[in-house]
Design a protein around this motif. Structure first.
Motif: not given
Length: 887
Positions: A325, A344, A347-348
């Motif tokens: 990430y 993703e 979102e993290w």
């Protein structure tokens, strides 16, 4: 005691015969005197109109129980008893013996169901007090046993009545009468069984107590001191007896006290034992509590250690940044293939930032150094990612639009109209819709510059599409130019205006709206949701009036959904926000500003070809405007409103020019016949009615009002230039106005109003013109008639022939001057009426009006002559009617 009428068997049989058929049985009958007596100041009772009556008390026979009645019987002329009044004893509320009557034989009976209080109640006077007591006692017994209640008795003591009954009614025979509430004992005297009383009002025991009390009362009056001594002696005796009884119980009391002492000793011993046991138990409880406290502390410490280890593991997990990430957020690509990873990572990052905030993080951890350092690291990651994503999206929007603008196949070309298609553009933008949602959650301020870049880029594309489409639309539309001079008098009244079909002009404008208004609404809706505005859902794409769908637009239903409502389900919960809505409308203005110029160009082009097409375009615009209700399409509504205003202004220019053409007729002196603009206005109105669509009725009605007002004002001004022929000129033109607008006035309320106005003006002009012609030919007699009429208001008809100029000789001179050769005068009147008319079709109706008006005036003249000059002979009205009929 004298024999009472209650013992009269003949009287009882006569009463039974009088109430025969009522299933009632007479219990008691007495002769009484009925009166409405009054008492004087001397307390002497005076009877007024005393009448003999018989009172009979009866009860209902078996079958209908529990009813009792009081009959009032009177003597007929033959001496036969007949019913006069009937009272139900259940309504008897009061029996009042008049105390002022020295004999005590007069009483009143009050009933609670009698409504009329205007007449004093009747008074009943018995022959003696025995009859009175017998009747009242019988009534009280019947009320108590049969009806279950007693009336109020005033003026006589009930106990006294009971004592009287005991003395006078010695022997009684009890018989059973079955009533609804059970058997009732009825007391009948030994001498006769006809008078009935109920069981005694005072029982035997009550009577004995009363006698004893009365005896004591009498004794107390005569021997008060002896009675007092006697009571004192009795009281002392009672107290001595009580003391003696108490002394006799002393051994028993001693025995009880000894038992209480022994029980008290046992209780004290038991209390000592319980104190010893309580001390031992307290020591034992303290030992147990100390053991439990040590065990609880050890258990709590173990649990806390386990919980602390778990909480530290969770905190470390929150503080850890996954390497994949971190790499994606700091230097990843924004290509379509990598968007899933970018989403993703976003979102993290959002979850991690939220996890380090106080609501989801324990406040005790918020000041930890590790938490603060990790929060600063995440903020740096967020700033870097937001900056990179904003730069990419701004460049991406510009590149998409530049690519479409560089390709001419996207726009309309010569000989080919092309509807703008943004499906591919929106599909490519939709790829990054989720990214915009996350950018908004990470940094709301970054959306402002992105929205401006998107609006500036797409504005270039929309304006280019509208310009190319409008140019090709005008070039491909074939329509001959309609003359703008409609009501010009120089064109000639016989010349017809060109009826060229210019419907293609309004169809072209409708096509422009049909293509671009849904497109602009769709773009507004797409922009509002794509750029994450929290506004209500817009109308679905293509929501336009059904009547405006052209062949070019029929395939629009096959387009895919242009909205992005499936991007984030939580977005549907966003409420209406005034600040958001204002920001959205400001962005939409930047997105669509400038495109209105191409719409204005189409409106101006259509106005030059046919100004009347403004009516059709106004109706089309109104229908589109009424269909745009969504708040996020505010600019589209403003655009349609501006178009409607521009169309109204253009049409107003046409109306003003036509009004100037009408006013030019005023400059032409000595005009005769029907003015040219009257039939031309009928043609113009017919064509305007053909162009009305939707709600443009008000626009046309306002034009009608302005046209006709100018027409009528100009007509009156032209008529004043030559007063001699003014009435002929007015009636011909008002008649032509009515004839030309007859069909339209039946269906158009505004024109119907002006039609009636023209009709009234026509009638007034006709009346004035005909009166002038009649007075011109028959001036002498009608002038003479007017002078006579004026004098009749001040003097009597007999005096008028003696006035100067109104003698019989003057009347004969007037008749000779006007009625000599009357046929020639009538013919001259017809020729004068015919001479000045240019519209021959009006002559028959005008001549009929002229003959009727002449006969009315002559009839009035004949009546005046008959009244003022009765000896003079003039031609009759019928003769004049025959002369007129011969023409």
């Amino acid at each position: 005691m004298a024999k009472s009428s209650a013992d009269d068997q003949e009287l009882k049989r006569a009463c039974d015969a009088a109430i025969e058929g009522t299933k009632q049985k007479v219990l008691l009958s007495l002769r009484v005197a009925k009166s409405r007596g009054v008492w004087g100041k001397s307390s002497k009772f005076v009877r007024q109109m005393a009448k003999p009556r018989v009172l009979a008390i009866s009860t209902q026979e078996e079958g209908q129980r529990g009813k009792a009645f009081l009959h009032v019987l009177k003597y007929s002329t033959g001496g036969v008893l007949e019913p006069a009044k009937l009272y139900k004893l259940k309504h008897l509320s009061k029996v009042e013996v008049i105390t002022n009557d020295p004999s005590g034989c007069t009483f009143l009976m009050g009933f609670d169901n009698l409504r009329s209080q205007t007449v004093a109640p009747p008074q009943w006077t018995m022959r003696n007090t025995d009859d009175r007591n017998r009747l009242l006692l019988c009534i009280l017994n019947v009320c108590k046993d049969v009806l279950g209640h007693l009336p109020k008795v005033v003026g006589i003591d009930v106990v006294e009545m009971a004592l009287w009954a005991k003395e006078n009614i010695t022997t009684a025979v009890t018989k059973q009468m079955d009533y609804q509430d059970g058997p009732v004992a009825t007391v009948v005297t030994e001498d006769d069984l006809k008078v009935t009383v109920e069981k005694e009002l005072v029982s035997q025991a009550e009577e004995e107590d009363m006698e004893a009390l009365l005896g004591t009362y009498v004794m107390g009056i005569g021997e008060a001191e002896a009675f007092s001594e006697r009571l004192k002696r009795e009281l002392l005796a009672l107290e001595a007896a009580n003391v003696h009884a108490i002394l006799e119980t002393e051994p028993l009391v001693e025995e009880v006290l000894q038992g209480l002492d022994s029980a008290l000793n046992c209780v004290e011993d038991m209390n000592e034992w319980l104190g010893i046991f309580n001390v031992k138990l307290r020591h034992m409880r303290e030992d147990i509590e100390s053991i439990e406290t040590r065990n609880n502390k050890l258990g709590m410490q173990s649990v806390n250690n386990i919980a602390l280890i778990e909480e530290l593991d969770k905190l470390l997990e929150r503080l850890r940044v996954p390497s994949e990430y971190a790499a994606c957020l700091t230097g990843g690509s924004f290509d379509e293939a990598n968007m899933i990873k970018n989403i993703e990572a976003c979102e993290w990052l959002s979850t991690a930032l939220y996890g380090l905030e106080v609501p989801s993080l324990d406040p005790a951890y918020a000041n930890m150094r590790a938490v603060k350092e990790k929060k600063a690291e995440l903020e740096k990651l967020k700033s870097a990612f937001v900056r990179r994503a904003s730069e990419f999206l701004g460049n991406y929007f510009a590149s998409l639009v530049d690519f479409m603008i560089s390709d001419k196949s996207y726009f309309s070309q010569r000989g080919q109209l092309k509807r703008p298609d943004h499906a591919d553009l929106r599909y490519k933008c939709r790829t990054y819709a989720r990214l915009l949602q996350h950018l908004k959650s990470l940094d709301r301020n970054c959306l402002g510059p992105l929205r401006k870049k998107y609006c500036s880029s797409l504005n270039l594309l929309l304006r280019r599409e509208a310009r190319e489409f409008a140019n090709e639309l005008r070039a491909s539309t074939k329509a001959s130019r309609s003359p703008t001079v409609w009501l010009e008098s120089s064109a000639g009244s016989g010349q017809t205006v060109s009826n060229a079909d210019t419907s293609a002009v309004s169809d072209a404008y409708a096509k422009m709206l049909t293509i671009f208004i849904p497109l602009l609404v769709d773009e507004s809706s797409f922009f509002a949701h794509f750029m994450c505005f929290e506004v209500p859902t817009l109308n679905p794409p293509g929501n336009i009036p059904n009547g405006n769908r052209t062949a070019l637009h029929e395939d629009e239903a096959n387009d895919d959904d242009l909205g992005i409502m499936d991007i984030d389900d939580n977005d549907s919960k966003a409420g209406k926000n005034t600040a958001e809505l204002a920001a959205l409308n400001e962005c939409l203005r930047e997105l669509l500003d400038g495109i209105q110029e191409d719409f204005y160009a189409v409106v101006d082009w259509a106005y030059k070809i046919d100004p009347l097409r403004c009516i059709s375009m106004h109706g089309i615009t109104e229908r589109y405007l009424s269909g745009q209700k969504a708040d996020a399409a505010g600019f589209v509504r403003l655009l349609l409103g501006d178009l409607e205003s521009r169309i109204s202004v253009q049409f107003g220019r046409f109306v003003d020019e036509a009004c100037h053409q009408i006013e030019r007729n005023e400059r032409n002196v000595r005009q005769m016949g029907v003015l040219s603009y009257i039939p031309r206005f009928a043609t113009l109105a017919t064509r305007m009615e053909q162009y009305i669509q939707g709600q443009s009725r008000d626009l046309v009605d306002q034009a009608y009002t302005k046209f006709v007002s100018i027409m009528f004002v100009t007509l009156e001004k032209i008529a004043q230039t030559d007063p001699k022929y003014a009435d002929v000129f007015l009636l011909e033109n008002y008649a032509a106005f009515q004839n030309s607008l007859y069909d339209l006035a039946n269906v158009v309320p505004t024109l119907a109003k002006f039609y009636h106005q023209a009709s009234e003006a026509y009638e007034q002009a006709c009346t004035r013109h005909i009166s002038n012609i009649i007075y011109f030919q028959f001036e002498k007699i009608f002038l003479f008639s007017r002078r006579v009429e004026d004098l009749m208001y001040t003097i009597t008809p007999e005096e008028i022939p003696f006035q100067l100029g109104l003698s019989k000789m003057d009347l004969r001179k007037a008749l000779k001057a006007s009625l000599t050769g009357v046929d020639k005068s009538i013919a001259a009147m017809f020729k004068k009426l015919q001479k000045n008319l240019t519209s021959e079709e009006l002559l028959p109706s005008l001549w009929d009006k002229c003959k009727k008006e002449f006969l009315d005036k002559y009839d009035n003249f004949a009546q005046l002559v008959a009244k003022v000059y009765p000896t003079e002979t003039i031609p009759s009205v019928e003769e004049m009617r025959e002369h007129l009929a011969s023409m």
